[in-house]
Design an enzyme around this catalytic site. Structure first.
Site: not given
Ligand code: PPS
Length: 287
Positions: A45, A48, A96, A180, A219, A244, A246
């Site tokens: 997350g 986000w 991280h 998350y 967001s 992807r 989310g």
């Molecule tokens: S990273 O590469 O570590 O910075 O990735 P990170 O941003 O931590 O995590 C990516 C996952 O967060 C989902 N994501 C979201 N989910 C819900 N709402 C919002 N707005 C959102 N933005 C990013 C993103 O789709 C990735 O999860 P998955 O399960 O792969 O979809």
């Protein structure tokens, strides 16, 4: 079995393409009292939360077409301390790093986002197969990745080595611990928690409900997807987008019953006595 490629540095596997110098210099970054760190294990997350904090600082207005979120909120161990030190204060910094490596200042603020390890593993799998230059794992299967994930043989180390030490610090005055999953259920509450945590100067910026609503909308998964499409054209067409699905619970589409059992067992062992045991009840254990 196929394994992603990494390089080893400081006891860590790191993505190829993250310069070693960046990592080393990041360890020496001197945290400032006004710093705001967004801390997560990968795929939990981070992006986000970067958008949320950026939107709070900009009255809910979206990023301009020429700007990427990491221009203003860079990834410490990717860019190194030199790139962070030139940012105006207050600086917002993505990392991280596990607890023991994260630059600390008692007045700096740390927003920690935890995501259940099952969905994290699936998201991390897609990330690892998608960044071909970093991992050379485009043909890797979830089964291949799962074996690496459960052994902690992935970049930034073992999931539990990140989560458990940070969780111990969750009640400290300068740590905000969010999940998350709760952010998904109540994004507005999570945003308000972040605003309150950041303090009066930030509360004062949110002068009305309209600004708060803009932060929620800009967001949202849909709007972040659109925003990220501006620069994700570099990703091969058959690879999943960075933003992807989310979703909570996508893991059920990937885990075999045996894999589920193995990760549950590791979860029980590694979280025993920590208070984390029940954090994801109903999400990682099928009723
Ligand atoms: S990273 O590469 O570590 O910075 O990735 P990170 O941003 O931590 O995590 C990516 C996952 O967060 C989902 N994501 C979201 N989910 C819900 N709402 C919002 N707005 C959102 N933005 C990013 C993103 O789709 C990735 O999860 P998955 O399960 O792969 O979809």
């Amino acid at each position: 079995m196929k394994k992603p490629s990494y390089y080893y540095h400081n006891g860590f596997r790191m993505p190829m393409g993250f310069p070693i110098e960046g990592f080393t210099s990041a360890l020496n970054y001197q945290a400032q009292p006004s710093d705001i760190f967004i801390v997560t294990y990968p795929k939990c997350g981070t992006t986000w939360t970067q958008y949320i904090v950026w939107l709070i600082q900009h009255n809910g207005e979206p990023l301009s077409a020429s700007k990427k979120i990491e221009d203003d909120i860079p990834h410490l161990e990717e860019v190194g301390k030199e790139k962070i030190e030139i940012l105006p204060q207050p600086r917002v910094i993505k990392t991280h790093f596990p607890y023991n490596l994260t630059p600390y200042h008692p007045q700096a603020k740390y927003i920690y986002i935890a995501r259940n390890p099952f969905d994290c593993a699936v998201s991390f799998y897609h990330h690892t197969r998608g960044f071909i230059k970093h991992y050379n794992f485009a043909e890797g299967s979830f089964e291949d990745f799962f074996e690496c994930f459960i052994k902690g043989e992935v970049d930034f180390g073992d999931y539990f080595d990140h989560l458990v030490p940070w969780y111990k610090h969750k009640d400290e005055h300068n740590v905000l611990f969010l999940t998350y999953e709760n952010m998904k259920i109540e994004p507005k509450n999570a945003i308000i928690d972040i605003i309150n945590f950041l303090g009066k100067a930030y509360k004062d910026r949110i002068k009305n409900e309209e600004i708060l609503n803009k932060i929620i909308i800009n967001s949202s998964l849909e709007n972040m997807k659109k925003d990220q499409q501006r620069w994700s054209s570099k990703r091969p067409e058959n690879m999943p987008p960075f933003i992807r699905k989310g979703q909570v619970g996508d893991w059920e589409n990937y885990f075999s019953p045996e894999q589920q059992q193995r990760l549950i067992e590791k979860f029980m062992i590694r979280t025993a006595g920590t208070g984390l045991e029940t954090l994801w009840n109903g999400i990682i254990i099928r009723s």
